[in-house]
Design an enzyme around this catalytic site. Structure first.
Site, PDB file in Angstrom:
ATOM      1  N   HIS A  68      -7.727  -1.309  11.563  1.00  0.00           N
ATOM      2  CA  HIS A  68      -8.024   0.023  12.108  1.00  0.00           C
ATOM      3  C   HIS A  68      -9.467   0.064  12.584  1.00  0.00           C
ATOM      4  O   HIS A  68     -10.386   0.365  11.819  1.00  0.00           O
ATOM      5  CB  HIS A  68      -7.778   1.076  11.016  1.00  0.00           C
ATOM      6  CG  HIS A  68      -7.776   2.478  11.495  1.00  0.00           C
ATOM      7  ND1 HIS A  68      -7.107   3.483  10.844  1.00  0.00           N
ATOM      8  CD2 HIS A  68      -8.351   3.067  12.577  1.00  0.00           C
ATOM      9  CE1 HIS A  68      -7.271   4.626  11.484  1.00  0.00           C
ATOM     10  NE2 HIS A  68      -8.037   4.393  12.535  1.00  0.00           N
ATOM     11  N   ALA A 149     -10.566  14.173  13.830  1.00  0.00           N
ATOM     12  CA  ALA A 149     -11.289  14.077  15.102  1.00  0.00           C
ATOM     13  C   ALA A 149     -10.366  13.806  16.284  1.00  0.00           C
ATOM     14  O   ALA A 149     -10.832  13.659  17.415  1.00  0.00           O
ATOM     15  CB  ALA A 149     -12.348  12.989  15.009  1.00  0.00           C
ATOM     16  N   GLN A 150      -9.048  13.728  16.046  1.00  0.00           N
ATOM     17  CA  GLN A 150      -8.111  13.523  17.143  1.00  0.00           C
ATOM     18  C   GLN A 150      -8.071  14.791  18.003  1.00  0.00           C
ATOM     19  O   GLN A 150      -8.080  15.910  17.497  1.00  0.00           O
ATOM     20  CB  GLN A 150      -6.718  13.219  16.601  1.00  0.00           C
ATOM     21  CG  GLN A 150      -6.635  11.964  15.757  1.00  0.00           C
ATOM     22  CD  GLN A 150      -6.226  10.740  16.547  1.00  0.00           C
ATOM     23  OE1 GLN A 150      -5.758  10.829  17.669  1.00  0.00           O
ATOM     24  NE2 GLN A 150      -6.397   9.573  15.941  1.00  0.00           N
ATOM     25  N   ARG A 234       2.199  20.423  -8.554  1.00  0.00           N
ATOM     26  CA  ARG A 234       3.571  20.867  -8.312  1.00  0.00           C
ATOM     27  C   ARG A 234       4.132  20.314  -7.008  1.00  0.00           C
ATOM     28  O   ARG A 234       5.338  20.098  -6.910  1.00  0.00           O
ATOM     29  CB  ARG A 234       3.638  22.394  -8.303  1.00  0.00           C
ATOM     30  CG  ARG A 234       3.369  23.024  -9.666  1.00  0.00           C
ATOM     31  CD  ARG A 234       3.725  24.499  -9.697  1.00  0.00           C
ATOM     32  NE  ARG A 234       3.466  25.068 -11.017  1.00  0.00           N
ATOM     33  CZ  ARG A 234       2.320  25.654 -11.355  1.00  0.00           C
ATOM     34  NH1 ARG A 234       1.343  25.759 -10.467  1.00  0.00           N
ATOM     35  NH2 ARG A 234       2.162  26.136 -12.570  1.00  0.00           N
ATOM     36  N   ASP A 281     -12.216   1.885  10.506  1.00  0.00           N
ATOM     37  CA  ASP A 281     -12.077   3.032  11.412  1.00  0.00           C
ATOM     38  C   ASP A 281     -13.340   3.157  12.272  1.00  0.00           C
ATOM     39  O   ASP A 281     -13.787   4.266  12.610  1.00  0.00           O
ATOM     40  CB  ASP A 281     -11.813   4.318  10.624  1.00  0.00           C
ATOM     41  CG  ASP A 281     -11.203   5.438  11.471  1.00  0.00           C
ATOM     42  OD1 ASP A 281     -10.894   5.197  12.659  1.00  0.00           O
ATOM     43  OD2 ASP A 281     -11.060   6.555  10.960  1.00  0.00           O
TER      44      ASP A 281
END
Length: 393
Positions: A68, A149-150, A234, A281
């Site tokens: 990535h 940030a897309q 939960r 990234d």
């Protein structure tokens, strides 16, 4: 030096094989590891070796694999520039990466196709750089509610015609999507059929939706904890599925910014060293000074190791793989001999390449990184070729 002739490493601390050898030796021939062993090597005929490298007790590991990585040193894959992609590959090699997946982000179909065309042009070894294994398609089939940030203008559901055309490029090895949308589920099936790894990314998926996606073939989470539904007692959410389902391997940006060191330790303790995949990234500003850099038509700021949009949203990183491994060791409180798989072998397994890459074994690709005690990269060898050396090395 004749690059086609063997390299011999001696007096190395070898990791990544069945044993932890100190001292150990390793011989390459062509692009592969020929022999290796504990102690001192046998004698080889005069003129046989290209170079004998005395590692002086330093650690010799399998080369790092980054699944990535968007960019570095002023370039990003979405620029669709062959020269830029070469520069990225060369920068990554300086940091121990021997192979990587250049990574897209959400954009127009035409922009993504241009990026994939660029990957196809350079697929394979890069002179002086890391080998390009294929592409990582991060989006555009994500959840805008977890966009990070897309760019939400380009996030969409997986239309069959567009998505199949992208897969037909032949270079996609990893595809990241939001599995909670019914329109995206067929794409998990199609990728599984083609042998393309699918990862949950930028997602608000519930535990049940993740379980259904895993049953269809999803096997990974993208930058785990970031841009996904957190763990609730939960509603376990995306993170709960990532932690509890053994089928899922977890990407991790170990810069101690994206994920707190205590949470890094929790992930490592729960998943184990074999199911954590270190990634960077990395974006355009990696390898450059603090300042402002472009991300599509927007501007982000790199300061103090973090890349952020004007609203403070993290936008990728400027991390390098050797620092990621060091941070994992520090946060997890575990030694290199336990954690080396997180920097390469786990990535190779994730995309189906572990028969050739990711560990030091005779017959596998000669992808090597030589590290000193400060975790600095002294030498990188990609498929038998020295692609980086520091100083006297």
């Amino acid at each position: 030096m004749n690059p086609s002739r063997p390299l011999l490493f001696v007096n190395a601390h070898l990791f990544g094989s069945v044993d932890d050898w100190q001292p150990g030796w390793l011989l390459t021939e062509g692009q592969r590891i020929k022999q290796m062993g504990h102690g001192q090597p046998p004698q080889f005929p005069k003129g046989y070796l290209s170079q004998r490298i005395d590692a002086s007790g330093l650690s010799l590991l399998p080369g790092f694999i980054d699944l990535h990585a968007h960019g570095a040193v002023g370039h990003e894959l979405m620029d669709a520039s062959p020269d830029g992609l070469r520069a990225m590959a060369q920068f990554y090699a300086r940091h121990g990466v021997t192979a990587f997946l250049p990574t897209t982000w959400s954009a127009s179909g035409e922009a993504i196709r241009r990026a994939l065309d660029t990957v196809r042009q350079l697929l394979g070894p890069v002179p002086g750089g890391a080998t390009i294994l294929g592409a990582h398609l991060e989006g555009p089939y994500l959840n805008p509610a977890k966009c990070g940030a897309q760019d939400t203008r380009f996030i969409r559901r997986a239309g069959r015609d567009e998505a199949l055309a992208l897969l037909d490029s032949g270079v996609v090895r990893l595809l990241a999507l939001a599995p909670e949308f019914p329109e995206n589920l067929w794409l998990i099936d199609e990728c599984a059929r083609r042998g393309i790894t699918v990862s949950a990314a930028h997602t608000a998926a519930t535990y049940e939706q993740m379980l259904a996606a895993v049953e269809r073939g999803l096997r990974q989470t993208t930058h785990t904890f970031n841009a996904m539904t957190g763990l609730g007692h939960r509603e376990p959410g995306t993170v709960g599925a990532a932690l509890s389902l053994p089928q899922i391997a977890c990407e991790l940006i170990a810069d101690a910014i994206h994920v707190h060191p205590a949470v890094i330790k929790i992930l490592l303790d729960v998943k184990g060293p074999q199911r954590v995949i270190l990634v960077t990234d990395a974006i355009r500003g990696a390898g450059l000074a603090d300042g402002e850099y472009k991300i599509d038509d927007r501007t982000l700021t790199v300061r103090d190791g973090a890349a952020r949009l004007p609203d403070g949203t993290l936008a990728g990183s400027v991390l390098t793989m050797e620092r990621a491994l060091q941070n994992l060791m520090r946060a997890g409180g575990r030694p290199l001999r336990e954690l080396w798989p997180a920097a390469g072998l786990n990535a190779a397994r994730a995309i189906g390449l572990s028969a050739a890459k990711g560990s030091l074994e005779a017959g596998k690709d000669a992808d090597l990184v030589l590290l000193n005690d400060a975790m600095e990269v002294c030498m990188t060898v990609a498929e038998g070729q020295i692609v980086y050396r520091l100083g006297r090395w």
